[in-house]
Design a protein around this motif. Structure first.
Motif, PDB file in Angstrom:
ATOM      1  N   UNK A  46       0.827  -1.203   0.000  1.00 36.96           N
ATOM      2  CA  UNK A  46       0.000   0.000   0.000  1.00 36.96           C
ATOM      3  C   UNK A  46       0.863   1.255   0.000  1.00 36.96           C
ATOM      4  N   UNK A  47       1.963   1.220   0.766  1.00 35.50           N
ATOM      5  CA  UNK A  47       2.856   2.380   0.813  1.00 35.50           C
ATOM      6  C   UNK A  47       3.458   2.657  -0.556  1.00 35.50           C
ATOM      7  N   UNK A  48       3.885   1.612  -1.251  1.00 37.71           N
ATOM      8  CA  UNK A  48       4.450   1.793  -2.594  1.00 37.71           C
ATOM      9  C   UNK A  48       3.394   2.391  -3.528  1.00 37.71           C
ATOM     10  N   UNK A  49       2.172   1.875  -3.440  1.00 33.63           N
ATOM     11  CA  UNK A  49       1.097   2.418  -4.278  1.00 33.63           C
ATOM     12  C   UNK A  49       0.848   3.890  -3.966  1.00 33.63           C
ATOM     13  N   UNK A  50       0.873   4.253  -2.687  1.00 36.60           N
ATOM     14  CA  UNK A  50       0.650   5.646  -2.294  1.00 36.60           C
ATOM     15  C   UNK A  50       1.776   6.551  -2.775  1.00 36.60           C
ATOM     16  N   UNK A  51       3.003   6.075  -2.685  1.00 32.88           N
ATOM     17  CA  UNK A  51       4.156   6.859  -3.130  1.00 32.88           C
ATOM     18  C   UNK A  51       4.075   7.110  -4.635  1.00 32.88           C
ATOM     19  N   UNK A  52       3.727   6.073  -5.384  1.00 37.67           N
ATOM     20  CA  UNK A  52       3.592   6.236  -6.838  1.00 37.67           C
ATOM     21  C   UNK A  52       2.405   7.135  -7.184  1.00 37.67           C
ATOM     22  N   UNK A  53       1.318   6.996  -6.436  1.00 32.55           N
ATOM     23  CA  UNK A  53       0.149   7.848  -6.677  1.00 32.55           C
ATOM     24  C   UNK A  53       0.496   9.317  -6.446  1.00 32.55           C
ATOM     25  N   UNK A  54       1.414   9.562  -5.517  1.00 34.18           N
ATOM     26  CA  UNK A  54       1.848  10.935  -5.230  1.00 34.18           C
ATOM     27  C   UNK A  54       2.840  11.460  -6.264  1.00 34.18           C
ATOM     28  N   UNK A  55       3.125  10.621  -7.289  1.00 32.11           N
ATOM     29  CA  UNK A  55       3.979  11.005  -8.419  1.00 32.11           C
ATOM     30  C   UNK A  55       5.457  11.164  -8.029  1.00 32.11           C
ATOM     31  N   UNK A  56       5.862  10.451  -6.986  1.00 26.35           N
ATOM     32  CA  UNK A  56       7.283  10.389  -6.643  1.00 26.35           C
ATOM     33  C   UNK A  56       7.884   9.243  -7.442  1.00 26.35           C
ATOM     34  N   UNK A  57       8.798   9.574  -8.352  1.00 21.81           N
ATOM     35  CA  UNK A  57       9.256   8.586  -9.333  1.00 21.81           C
ATOM     36  C   UNK A  57      10.632   7.993  -9.019  1.00 21.81           C
ATOM     37  N   UNK A  58      11.095   8.159  -7.781  1.00 20.41           N
ATOM     38  CA  UNK A  58      12.369   7.558  -7.377  1.00 20.41           C
ATOM     39  C   UNK A  58      12.164   6.888  -6.022  1.00 20.41           C
ATOM     40  N   UNK A  59      12.044   5.572  -6.044  1.00 13.34           N
ATOM     41  CA  UNK A  59      11.719   4.802  -4.838  1.00 13.34           C
ATOM     42  C   UNK A  59      12.802   3.770  -4.574  1.00 13.34           C
ATOM     43  N   UNK A  60      13.281   3.750  -3.338  1.00  8.32           N
ATOM     44  CA  UNK A  60      14.247   2.748  -2.900  1.00  8.32           C
ATOM     45  C   UNK A  60      13.615   1.876  -1.826  1.00  8.32           C
ATOM     46  N   UNK A  61      13.916   0.583  -1.857  1.00  7.20           N
ATOM     47  CA  UNK A  61      13.464  -0.345  -0.825  1.00  7.20           C
ATOM     48  C   UNK A  61      14.672  -0.886  -0.072  1.00  7.20           C
ATOM     49  N   UNK A  62      14.562  -0.932   1.256  1.00  3.26           N
ATOM     50  CA  UNK A  62      15.585  -1.558   2.096  1.00  3.26           C
ATOM     51  C   UNK A  62      15.181  -2.992   2.406  1.00  3.26           C
ATOM     52  N   UNK A  63      16.134  -3.917   2.260  1.00  2.00           N
ATOM     53  CA  UNK A  63      15.918  -5.323   2.577  1.00  2.00           C
ATOM     54  C   UNK A  63      17.036  -5.804   3.495  1.00  2.00           C
ATOM     55  N   UNK A  64      16.731  -6.825   4.321  1.00  3.93           N
ATOM     56  CA  UNK A  64      17.723  -7.410   5.220  1.00  3.93           C
ATOM     57  C   UNK A  64      17.793  -8.909   4.974  1.00  3.93           C
ATOM     58  N   UNK A  65      19.006  -9.431   4.857  1.00  2.00           N
ATOM     59  CA  UNK A  65      19.186 -10.885   4.785  1.00  2.00           C
ATOM     60  C   UNK A  65      19.974 -11.357   6.005  1.00  2.00           C
TER      61      UNK A  65
END
Length: 401
Positions: free
Chosen positions: A144-163
């Motif tokens: 949902x957060x990713x969808x909201x960020x894209x809906x807000x027209x922010x076109x540079x998104x980074x995701x943090x992952x942990x292994x």
């Protein structure tokens, strides 16, 4: 034209503290947010005359959880920076967010204020693993957060992952990577879980919590490199992968030795040839600004020998790596001892050359701590040979990124 500058704003507030986190942040201190806002504003105003004439091309709100701090406060700080400093119209402006504190209206307001990059803490696609490290969001909230960020027209998104999470298998990690890729981020940061001292995780490990061992973490890392490369994400630093043109410009400043200034408790700066940081204590920070007492935790000049060491230490974290004549031109030092070590590493496929630049392979990155120390040992011989550093010419750094 004056050298460009990065600005880091530390937001030391979280809704909940993660078990592994060693960054300076506090949970359950919302009543201090307004005082902190005033302190930040005063601090920025006090520093602004020293930064006059320096173009700012990156601003980074980190934490803590800036999105939990509230978009209204973030916009106020950003507007102040834009008034007080020479912020470029093309500046990269990043805000770190947790999925549980994102909605499209706040993202849209931030975007209108100038924010054009979001770093979102996904960490895992497995709800059990998230609970195990005391992350309070769910996989659904990430989507949902990713969808909201894209809906807000922010076109540079980074995701943090942990292994390397407790109980994490290769299949679990592959599922997390696959779901992250499906969200179509522009950038991913993949960090191996590190047990920091005096964290809840370190106490749980001492009590018997089992984590994937070093070999298992290495396998998880190499699998991430492979899958992300297949998906079009270029590895440009040990832990960071990006689509073309979407590398983090702010973090790249750190690795290339560019200047930046930080604000807030625990924030670090590299400015006018010195590295300094502020105390990791919110109340001391607030009182210090009020009473004009010193807030510095450390304040050290960066000598030319230290700059030469940092050139290797920081740039070898990146796929850009190091280059012989760049090194000789910057520091007037003999590269041969370093070159011999790199040639030795090359036999084991730990390093390779591209366009005359030496950089680690994925397998080399796994050993980077040890290998970089070896390079620094080789460098120390040439440092000892220089009897008078004042006689060395140190040209102004102007390498293209």
């Amino acid at each position: 034209m004056a050298d460009v500058l990065g600005v880091y704003i530390h937001i030391p507030f979280c809704k909940s503290k993660c078990d592994y986190c060693d960054f300076y942040s506090l949970a359950g201190h919302e009543e201090l947010m307004d005082r902190y806002q005033k302190a930040l504003i005063n601090h920025i105003k006090a520093m602004a005359p020293l930064l006059k004439g320096r173009p700012v091309d990156t601003i980074y709100f980190g934490g803590g959880t800036p999105s939990y701090y509230g978009e209204k406060r973030l916009r106020e700080i950003l507007a102040l920076l834009q008034r007080q400093l020479s912020v470029s119209r093309q500046a990269e402006i990043t805000v770190e967010c947790n999925p549980d504190s994102v909605d499209w209206r706040s993202m849209a307001r931030l975007h209108r204020a100038g924010v054009n990059r979001i770093s979102l803490g996904m960490q895992s696609a497995d709800p059990q693993q998230l609970r195990c490290i005391h992350r309070i969001h769910t996989p659904r909230q990430v989507e949902q957060a990713v969808a909201d960020i894209r809906k807000a027209k922010i076109d540079n998104l980074s995701l943090d992952l942990i292994y390397g999470l407790p109980g994490q298998t290769m299949a679990d990690w592959e599922t997390t990577l696959a779901k992250a890729i499906q969200l179509e981020p522009d950038h991913l940061s993949c960090y191996g879980l590190k047990v920091e001292e005096d964290t809840p995780l370190s106490r749980r490990v001492a009590q018997g919590l089992e984590l994937p061992d070093g070999d298992e973490q290495a396998d998880l890392y190499l699998r991430a490199v492979d899958l992300l490369n297949q998906a079009g994400y270029r590895q440009y630093e040990i832990s960071n992968f990006a689509k073309p043109g979407k590398e983090s410009r702010h973090n790249t400043k750190y690795w290339l030795g560019r200047e930046y200034v930080g604000f807030g408790p625990g924030a670090h700066s590299y400015f006018h040839g010195r590295r300094f940081s502020y105390v990791r204590d919110l109340e001391t920070y607030l009182q210090g600004l009020t009473s004009r007492d010193t807030l510095l935790d450390e304040n050290l000049p960066v000598t030319l020998p230290e700059r030469a060491r940092e050139y290797i230490l920081l740039r070898m974290r990146t796929r850009r790596g190091i280059e012989e004549w760049e090194y000789r031109r910057k520091f007037g030092l003999n590269f041969e001892p370093i070159g011999r070590r790199l040639e030795f590493f090359e036999r084991y496929h730990w390093v390779e050359q591209s366009d005359r630049r030496w950089h680690f392979t994925p397998e080399g990155f796994l050993l980077s701590n040890t290998l970089i120390l070896d390079l620094l040992d080789a460098q120390s011989d040439t440092l000892c040979e220089c009897k008078n550093w004042k006689d060395l010419i140190h040209p102004h750094e102007s390498d293209p990124d």
